[in-house]
Design an enzyme around this catalytic site. Structure first.
Site, PDB file in Angstrom:
ATOM      1  N   CYS A  96     -21.589 -12.383 -65.186  1.00  0.00           N
ATOM      2  CA  CYS A  96     -21.660 -11.560 -64.117  1.00  0.00           C
ATOM      3  C   CYS A  96     -22.590 -11.954 -63.077  1.00  0.00           C
ATOM      4  O   CYS A  96     -24.256 -12.428 -62.821  1.00  0.00           O
ATOM      5  CB  CYS A  96     -23.140 -10.606 -65.208  1.00  0.00           C
ATOM      6  N   CYS A 123     -25.777 -10.186 -61.766  1.00  0.00           N
ATOM      7  CA  CYS A 123     -26.936 -10.293 -62.710  1.00  0.00           C
ATOM      8  C   CYS A 123     -27.355 -11.850 -62.019  1.00  0.00           C
ATOM      9  O   CYS A 123     -28.871 -11.699 -61.665  1.00  0.00           O
ATOM     10  CB  CYS A 123     -27.317 -10.632 -64.000  1.00  0.00           C
ATOM     11  N   ASP A 124     -26.154 -12.693 -61.959  1.00  0.00           N
ATOM     12  CA  ASP A 124     -27.691 -13.822 -61.931  1.00  0.00           C
ATOM     13  C   ASP A 124     -26.984 -14.868 -60.130  1.00  0.00           C
ATOM     14  O   ASP A 124     -26.983 -15.203 -60.094  1.00  0.00           O
ATOM     15  CB  ASP A 124     -26.692 -15.026 -62.437  1.00  0.00           C
TER      16      ASP A 124
END
Ligand code: NAP
Length: 309
Positions: free
Chosen positions: A131, A134-135
């Site tokens: 992701c 997300c990261d």
């Protein structure tokens, strides 16, 4: 006993909840391990109708939940461990507790597929991620070469998102043509920071000994040539597998684990309905999942009405 239990809280789940709530069935939504579903891991959703400027995936899901709750849907953050669909009322084990329901709408969605190569699992969260939203902004990825694996819309989206952070983004795809939609493919391939590596597979993520990602091993699938590429992060975007493990032996699944709807959204078990990515390997869009959630809710409502329940 519940009239309707919705398992899953993505687009399909919350839309099913909205419609069953408006039919006065007070649905219980079991939100599962990823409340809001996969869309919460996306940044901007540009193809959900009604949002000409796009909408943040997390915000869209929060709005769907609020809308369903306004009409009486209830969310519980439990995970379903087992189901017994052999007789009605159906029995579900949720975090060790038994819950009964007259109808169940399965909307469990899908999870990120793994490559299954050495280093991948051991270096997850140490440079391997599924992701970018997300990261991607983590300091470890800033101004570093990054690898994205895959050739679909997700891979293009991840690669484009990562151009904000990485020094260069290597898009590794096993064929020489992207599967992504034209608009996403064009955007990705015209980015000066995105460098496609065609006909290639990641065969290993390095370096387990250093306990962090330092690069990948690549194999050209046409020539067989092997090489290594330095990178600080590997973003894997190779599709999804349906979250249907708990339904094995209870309802009909195809060989890939997707639920097979029999009549409309009803499964082979009367009273158990299905909607969204766990039954859809073709369209897999937020809007089609929402549409299927609506259909499952209407089918469940009619099923209950036909039994005077
Ligand atoms: P996808 O369309 O199924 O693409 C998966 C990609 O990964 C394909 O290019 C596939 O290669 C590759 N792949 C699969 N298994 C692999 C393996 N073991 N090793 C290496 N490569 C592998 O999945 P997705 O990109 O996640 O998209 C899913 C759905 O969501 C699609 O319908 C898509 O349109 C939608 N979506 C839309 C957007 C958007 O419109 N903004 C964004 C994200 C997702 P092959 O091409 O060779 O099969």
């Amino acid at each position: 006993m519940e009239k309707v239990i919705v398992i899953g809280s993505g687009c399909a789940g919350w839309t099913a909840a909205l419609y069953t709530a408006r039919a006065n069935l007070q649905p219980l939504v079991l939100a599962g391990q990823q409340p809001g579903g996969l869309l919460t891991t996306t940044s901007i959703v540009e193809n959900y109708p009604g949002f000409p400027e796009g909408v943040d995936g997390y915000e869209l899901m929060t709005r769907m939940q609020k809308q369903a709750e306004r009409f009486g849907a209830r969310a519980s953050f439990g995970s379903v461990e087992a189901v017994d669909f052999s007789k009605r009322p159906f029995a579900l084990t949720v975090d060790g507790e038994k819950v009964e329901a007259q109808t169940v709408i399965i909307a469990t969605g899908a999870s990120h597929r793994h490559l299954g190569v050495p280093g991948e699992d051991l270096l997850e969260t140490k440079g391997v991620t599924y992701c970018a939203t997300c990261d991607g902004a983590l300091p470890v990825f800033r101004n570093q070469p990054l690898v994205v694996v895959g050739g679909g819309d997700s891979a293009c989206e991840e690669a484009l998102y990562l151009t904000r952070f990485g020094s260069e983004i290597h898009l590794v795809h096993r064929r020489d043509k992207l599967r992504a939609s034209k608009i996403m493919a064009e955007r990705a391939l015209s980015s000066p920071k995105i460098k496609p590596i065609w006909d290639s597979a990641v065969t290993e993520v390095l370096d387990v000994k250093q306990d962090k990602v330092t690069g990948v091993k690549l194999k050209n699938l046409k020539t067989g040539a092997e090489s290594a590429l330095n990178c600080a992060g590997v973003f894997i975007a190779i599709g999804h597998t349906p979250n249907t493990e708990i339904f094995k032996g209870q309802i009909e699944l195809d060989t890939n684990g997707f639920v097979i709807p029999k009549k409309g959204t009803m499964t082979n078990v009367p009273g158990v309905f299905v909607a969204g990515d766990c039954a859809d390997h073709i369209y897999r869009q937020a809007v089609t999942a929402a549409g299927a959630g609506c259909a499952a809710a209407i089918d469940a409502e009619r099923f209950l009405a036909a039994q005077n329940q």
